[in-house]
Design a protein around this motif. Structure first.
Motif, PDB file in Angstrom:
ATOM      1  N   ARG A   1     101.570  62.836  32.930  1.00  0.00           N
ATOM      2  CA  ARG A   1     100.282  62.253  33.305  1.00  0.00           C
ATOM      3  C   ARG A   1     100.276  60.739  33.132  1.00  0.00           C
ATOM      4  O   ARG A   1     100.811  60.210  32.154  1.00  0.00           O
TER       5      ARG A   1
ATOM      6  N   TYR B   1     104.212  57.489  33.100  1.00  0.00           N
ATOM      7  CA  TYR B   1     103.373  58.519  32.481  1.00  0.00           C
ATOM      8  C   TYR B   1     103.068  58.130  31.046  1.00  0.00           C
ATOM      9  O   TYR B   1     103.750  57.275  30.464  1.00  0.00           O
TER      10      TYR B   1
ATOM     11  N   THR C   1      88.835  64.319  31.305  1.00  0.00           N
ATOM     12  CA  THR C   1      89.508  64.139  32.586  1.00  0.00           C
ATOM     13  C   THR C   1      88.688  64.680  33.753  1.00  0.00           C
ATOM     14  O   THR C   1      87.824  65.543  33.592  1.00  0.00           O
TER      15      THR C   1
ATOM     16  N   CYS D   1     101.610  60.569  38.700  1.00  0.00           N
ATOM     17  CA  CYS D   1     101.931  61.675  37.813  1.00  0.00           C
ATOM     18  C   CYS D   1     102.990  62.559  38.449  1.00  0.00           C
ATOM     19  O   CYS D   1     103.322  62.414  39.616  1.00  0.00           O
TER      20      CYS D   1
ATOM     21  N   HIS E   1     103.744  68.920  33.688  1.00  0.00           N
ATOM     22  CA  HIS E   1     103.077  67.726  34.206  1.00  0.00           C
ATOM     23  C   HIS E   1     103.393  66.521  33.338  1.00  0.00           C
ATOM     24  O   HIS E   1     103.441  66.614  32.106  1.00  0.00           O
TER      25      HIS E   1
ATOM     26  N   HIS F   1      97.721  67.201  30.594  1.00  0.00           N
ATOM     27  CA  HIS F   1      97.791  68.419  31.410  1.00  0.00           C
ATOM     28  C   HIS F   1      98.868  69.348  30.829  1.00  0.00           C
ATOM     29  O   HIS F   1      99.769  68.876  30.144  1.00  0.00           O
TER      30      HIS F   1
ATOM     31  N   ASN G   1      97.730  65.773  40.211  1.00  0.00           N
ATOM     32  CA  ASN G   1      97.991  64.359  40.486  1.00  0.00           C
ATOM     33  C   ASN G   1      96.854  63.817  41.327  1.00  0.00           C
ATOM     34  O   ASN G   1      96.374  64.500  42.239  1.00  0.00           O
TER      35      ASN G   1
ATOM     36  N   THR H   1      90.334  66.322  35.990  1.00  0.00           N
ATOM     37  CA  THR H   1      91.075  67.539  36.316  1.00  0.00           C
ATOM     38  C   THR H   1      90.389  68.794  35.805  1.00  0.00           C
ATOM     39  O   THR H   1      90.412  69.835  36.461  1.00  0.00           O
TER      40      THR H   1
END
Length: 608
Positions: free
Chosen positions: A73, A29, A122, A2, A71, A86, A98, A124
């Protein structure tokens, strides 16, 4: 994988963020997004697919904030949807990430029990909620990030902006690269210096475990013990390396055609063109004469470069070599004799498994040597010796010029090792070096076959399966040829040692099966011809890549015979790489795939 970008600017940053992200497209991505502060509040725009989709959203609904993060992804957790794109956000902050948070499931369960409500699939988003919870408990944004980092397990880099904080971006890295850019009253954060090149050429790279608090006029860096530290600011060359396709249809095509030049540059760092000798790196922490075994570890295409190098080191330096795929080597706890040499090959210098293998070897008392294209990368910084491949930025996901530059560097090392160990005479060294010096020209001649290759690629594009065969150094090259074809054309392909044909693969041969045979005329050519005859007897359609002597000696009907110049055996892997790359490229173009960014693939694999 990413891409991360952050800007503390003086004017609206949304479009500059998108421009910077475009320079990271080569990483691969499947969605993109940006977040800025508008009146102190977090505002986001996200889109699945290509950056143009995000640009369209910003065109319809612009953002005007002067601080922001962006970002691109590549999906690891959750499908490539807008909801999973993101930046991820709460009312307190937005974060880009990342890498992989390995313990995200446990953290998610804990946070859910604590009242957090998740909007994505995710890993994240757990970071966003963890930091938010710490802020809600009264910590400052920086303290909240530091408190969260100790809870995370995995390899990652992170970038944060915070509601109400118009003069703060926080970044952190563990195993995944992150750089700081210094401007005039503006500061930048990026996973790649190329992304920052339009804004500044003054860059500092965070060390593993570092975090940073950026304001418009400062960067305060902390190590993994939360001690304030200094990282050197250096003038980046990335601005000079920003590339476009020129007059080529794809970056991959451009990079294939750049090979004579970049291989020449790489060889120039090793070869004394006048004396036809090898200049090894100075002040080596080991003596080639005392080495008893060499370990080479890499992933993907770089591992095939290592396999070819095994033939060279064993033949010219009489040095036993073990080649391992890094993702296997790192887990099998291989016994290593202290004082040995381990070589790690990586285009990006950030490959997660290769980096882990390097660290294992260091723990086992090995000297470490990195063959990398990015001298400021983590693998380079963690190695005792760095051998740089001068390929320049490789934008196409499928490696081409980086591979041949790796081969050029490894061949030079093998010859130099042979001379140092006394297994090559002065005359033998000169003969081999002379062959290396001729390689760029031979590669340029191989490029002249492109029109022929494009023509018969139309037949290959109709195939559902393709077999590649080779002996000696042509065996790992057959593996590389098969990888190139399947990763960009999506045609199933396999590479085999030609002598293994009777041990299974021959069962696949019929009149619909194209078989690419890589066979320069050498001491094992006749053995390969016998394998070709076995293919022909079963109706297989042979594509023979050889030289004039080989074409004459083969004396059998082929779908196509590509005739390359005659050359010493040492350099055949470099030169024969050109037609196998062109074969994959033109087949993929005819099929209509996204050659530069094939599905499901990323340029730099920075997670396991």
């Amino acid at each position: 994988m990413c891409g991360i970008v952050g800007i503390l600017g003086k004017e609206a940053v949304a479009l500059p963020l998108v421009d910077a992200l475009r320079r990271l497209e080569y990483r691969g991505y499947d969605s993109a997004g940006v977040a800025t502060l508008e009146g102190g509040e977090i505002v986001r725009r996200r889109a699945e697919g290509k950056l143009r989709n995000l640009e369209s959203k910003l065109g319809r609904d612009p953002l005007n904030g002067t601080i922001g993060i962006g970002h691109t992804r590549w999906a690891t957790h959750g499908r490539p949807t807008e909801a999973n794109a993101h930046p991820h956000a709460t009312g307190r902050l937005a974060v880009v990430h990342n890498g992989i948070i390995e313990n995200f499931r446990d953290l998610r369960e804990e946070l859910t029990a604590d009242g957090a409500r998740f909007q994505s699939d995710t890993d994240t988003e757990v970071v966003a909620h963890l930091v938010t919870r710490e802020i809600d408990r009264g910590l400052t944004p920086l303290a909240a990030v530091h408190a969260t980092l100790v809870r995370l397990r995995g390899a990652f880099s992170l970038g944060f902006i915070f509601a109400g904080e118009e003069d703060l971006i926080i970044g952190a890295r563990r195993g995944s690269p992150l750089a700081i850019g210094y401007g005039d009253g503006e500061m930048y954060l990026g996973s790649d210096a190329i992304a920052l090149a339009p804004f500044t050429d003054m860059v500092a790279y965070l060390d593993d475990g570092d975090s940073v608090a950026l304001t418009h006029n400062s960067a305060t860096i902390y190590d993994d013990a939360r001690r304030q530290v200094h990282r050197p600011v250096q003038k980046s060359q990335a601005s000079a390396m920003i590339v476009d396709k020129g007059n080529h249809r794809h970056f991959m095509s451009k990079e294939i055609h750049e090979q004579p030049e970049v291989v020449s540059h790489t060889l120039a760092s090793f070869v004394d063109m006048v004396d036809e000798t090898i200049r090894l790196p100075e002040n080596l922490p080991f003596d080639w004469r005392n080495l008893r075994r060499l370990t080479i570890s890499a992933c993907g295409t770089a591992s095939f470069a290592g396999m070819i190098a095994k033939y060279w080191f064993e033949r010219y330096a009489r040095l036993p070599v073990e080649v391992d795929i890094a993702s296997e080597f790192r887990y099998r706890e291989a016994p290593l004799e202290e004082g040995g040499l381990a070589i790690f090959v990586s285009q990006s210098g950030e490959t997660a498994d290769t980096l882990a293998a390097l660290r294992y070897c260091k723990e086992q008392g090995q000297h470490t040597l990195a063959v990398v294209n990015v001298p400021t990368s983590t693998i380079a910084r963690d190695s005792d010796v760095v051998v740089r491949t001068l390929a320049g930025p490789e934008i196409g996901v499928a490696s081409t010029k980086a591979f041949t530059c790796q081969l050029a560097a490894l061949a030079s090392l093998a010859i130099g090792a042979g001379k140092a160990r006394g297994t090559l005479s002065v005359e033998q060294e000169r003969e081999l070096v002379h062959a290396l010096i001729e390689t760029p020209r031979l590669m340029a001649e191989a490029l002249h076959l492109e029109h022929e290759i494009e023509s018969f690629s139309r037949d290959l594009a109709k195939a559902s399966d393709v077999l590649y065969l080779g002996r000696g150094t042509s065996y790992p090259l057959s593996l590389e040829g098969a990888l190139k074809l399947k990763e960009i054309s999506y045609i199933h392909a396999e590479g085999y040692a030609a002598g293994e044909l009777k041990h299974g693969p021959i069962a696949l041969i019929d009149e619909t099966m194209p078989v690419v045979v890589i066979a320069p005329y050498d001491h094992i050519f006749e053995k390969t011809v016998s394998n070709m005859q076995e293919v022909a007897a079963r109706g297989g359609r042979i594509i023979l890549i050889t030289d004039a002597k080989g074409a004459a000696a083969a004396s059998m009907a082929t779908l196509k015979t590509l005739v390359l110049p005659e050359m010493p055996a040492l350099v055949t892997p470099l030169v024969y790489s050109v037609p196998i790359q062109l074969l994959a490229y033109h087949t993929a173009v005819i099929i209509g795939t996204d050659v530069d960014q094939p599905r499901n693939l990323a340029k730099s694999v920075t997670v396991e």
